[in-house]
Design a protein around this motif. Sequence first.
Motif, PDB file in Angstrom:
ATOM      1  N   LYS A  16     -21.952 -73.151  26.643  1.00 13.20           N
ATOM      2  CA  LYS A  16     -22.556 -72.020  27.338  1.00 13.20           C
ATOM      3  C   LYS A  16     -23.767 -71.478  26.575  1.00 13.20           C
ATOM      4  O   LYS A  16     -24.732 -71.006  27.183  1.00 13.20           O
ATOM      5  N   GLU A  17     -23.717 -71.525  25.244  1.00 16.99           N
ATOM      6  CA  GLU A  17     -24.868 -71.084  24.446  1.00 16.99           C
ATOM      7  C   GLU A  17     -26.091 -71.925  24.783  1.00 16.99           C
ATOM      8  O   GLU A  17     -27.196 -71.402  24.968  1.00 16.99           O
ATOM      9  N   GLN A  18     -25.892 -73.241  24.864  1.00 18.33           N
ATOM     10  CA  GLN A  18     -27.016 -74.118  25.175  1.00 18.33           C
ATOM     11  C   GLN A  18     -27.499 -73.916  26.607  1.00 18.33           C
ATOM     12  O   GLN A  18     -28.691 -73.874  26.879  1.00 18.33           O
ATOM     13  N   GLU A  19     -26.543 -73.744  27.545  1.00 19.93           N
ATOM     14  CA  GLU A  19     -26.916 -73.524  28.944  1.00 19.93           C
ATOM     15  C   GLU A  19     -27.692 -72.224  29.121  1.00 19.93           C
ATOM     16  O   GLU A  19     -28.496 -72.093  30.036  1.00 19.93           O
ATOM     17  N   ALA A  20     -27.436 -71.257  28.232  1.00 15.88           N
ATOM     18  CA  ALA A  20     -28.131 -69.967  28.316  1.00 15.88           C
ATOM     19  C   ALA A  20     -29.526 -70.030  27.723  1.00 15.88           C
ATOM     20  O   ALA A  20     -30.273 -69.055  27.784  1.00 15.88           O
ATOM     21  N   GLY A  21     -29.904 -71.169  27.147  1.00 19.28           N
ATOM     22  CA  GLY A  21     -31.266 -71.324  26.646  1.00 19.28           C
ATOM     23  C   GLY A  21     -31.403 -71.658  25.178  1.00 19.28           C
ATOM     24  O   GLY A  21     -32.506 -71.953  24.713  1.00 19.28           O
ATOM     25  N   ALA A  22     -30.304 -71.615  24.430  1.00 21.30           N
ATOM     26  CA  ALA A  22     -30.373 -71.956  23.013  1.00 21.30           C
ATOM     27  C   ALA A  22     -30.680 -73.439  22.849  1.00 21.30           C
ATOM     28  O   ALA A  22     -30.206 -74.275  23.629  1.00 21.30           O
ATOM     29  N   LYS A  23     -31.458 -73.790  21.838  1.00 21.33           N
ATOM     30  CA  LYS A  23     -31.773 -75.191  21.588  1.00 21.33           C
ATOM     31  C   LYS A  23     -30.521 -75.916  21.097  1.00 21.33           C
ATOM     32  O   LYS A  23     -29.730 -75.366  20.336  1.00 21.33           O
ATOM     33  N   THR A  24     -30.370 -77.149  21.548  1.00 23.39           N
ATOM     34  CA  THR A  24     -29.197 -77.935  21.155  1.00 23.39           C
ATOM     35  C   THR A  24     -29.091 -78.032  19.643  1.00 23.39           C
ATOM     36  O   THR A  24     -27.997 -77.888  19.073  1.00 23.39           O
ATOM     37  N   ALA A  25     -30.220 -78.260  18.983  1.00 21.98           N
ATOM     38  CA  ALA A  25     -30.207 -78.390  17.522  1.00 21.98           C
ATOM     39  C   ALA A  25     -29.717 -77.109  16.852  1.00 21.98           C
ATOM     40  O   ALA A  25     -28.979 -77.154  15.857  1.00 21.98           O
ATOM     41  N   ASP A  26     -30.099 -75.962  17.413  1.00 22.85           N
ATOM     42  CA  ASP A  26     -29.669 -74.678  16.840  1.00 22.85           C
ATOM     43  C   ASP A  26     -28.170 -74.470  17.037  1.00 22.85           C
ATOM     44  O   ASP A  26     -27.483 -73.965  16.145  1.00 22.85           O
ATOM     45  N   VAL A  27     -27.651 -74.850  18.209  1.00 23.71           N
ATOM     46  CA  VAL A  27     -26.217 -74.723  18.479  1.00 23.71           C
ATOM     47  C   VAL A  27     -25.433 -75.622  17.528  1.00 23.71           C
ATOM     48  O   VAL A  27     -24.415 -75.210  16.959  1.00 23.71           O
ATOM     49  N   CYS A  28     -25.926 -76.845  17.345  1.00 20.59           N
ATOM     50  CA  CYS A  28     -25.246 -77.783  16.438  1.00 20.59           C
ATOM     51  C   CYS A  28     -25.243 -77.262  15.006  1.00 20.59           C
ATOM     52  O   CYS A  28     -24.215 -77.334  14.313  1.00 20.59           O
ATOM     53  N   ARG A  29     -26.369 -76.729  14.568  1.00 23.63           N
ATOM     54  CA  ARG A  29     -26.470 -76.201  13.197  1.00 23.63           C
ATOM     55  C   ARG A  29     -25.532 -75.010  13.020  1.00 23.63           C
ATOM     56  O   ARG A  29     -24.839 -74.886  12.005  1.00 23.63           O
ATOM     57  N   LYS A  30     -25.491 -74.139  14.006  1.00 24.62           N
ATOM     58  CA  LYS A  30     -24.655 -72.939  13.928  1.00 24.62           C
ATOM     59  C   LYS A  30     -23.180 -73.293  13.786  1.00 24.62           C
ATOM     60  O   LYS A  30     -22.438 -72.649  13.027  1.00 24.62           O
TER      61      LYS A  30
END
Length: 204
Positions: A16-30
């Motif tokens: 959902k974070e990625q679907e809301a606009g977050a970059k995939t790389a940022d979600v993975c890093r987080k």
Amino acid sequence: MRASRFTEEQIIGMLKEQEAGAKTADVCRKHGISSATFYKFKAKYGGMDVSDAFTDGRRFRVLAVVDDFSRECLALVVDTSLSGLRVTRELDEIMAVRGKPSTIVSDNGTELTSMAVLKWCQQTGLEWHYIAPGKPMQNGFVESFNGRFRDECLNETLFSHLPQARAAIASWKEDYNVNRPHSALGNRSPAEFAATIALETEAA
């Protein structure tokens, strides 16, 4: 990928974070995962919401098909899984009754971007438009419909098994189409508006 590292709710939250606009790389890093793991999660859980589950924890999916013009809900397909091939079969059944639409608009759910759907579009000659990731308001009416469906049905009912879910959701769909007036339709229900348009088309 360790199956026990994240709960299903946590995985769906990441998606959902990625679907809301977050970059995939940022979600993975987080969350400390690789992009390969993220896309494995997306293939399995993409499009799910945490609340779409039976009382025993088994999950189910709902495919919603809505006519933007008449506001009618043409289908709410409920099952434990929905493949791209299943989506195309359901669309074929709708088109056999309602005719061919000018365009289909959807998000980028895994089953909607599958090879089965792409092949179906080539065979039917239909245009399929995908909204930009993280931009749900590009399909604003359907997003509004989905929110109402979730608030009034999915979040308000405890489903024990698939037949019960299908019956309750079919009842909600009937009520929505027949008994809900829309200001955009001259305060007529979707079914009433569609019937009026059909009569006008026949008379023309």
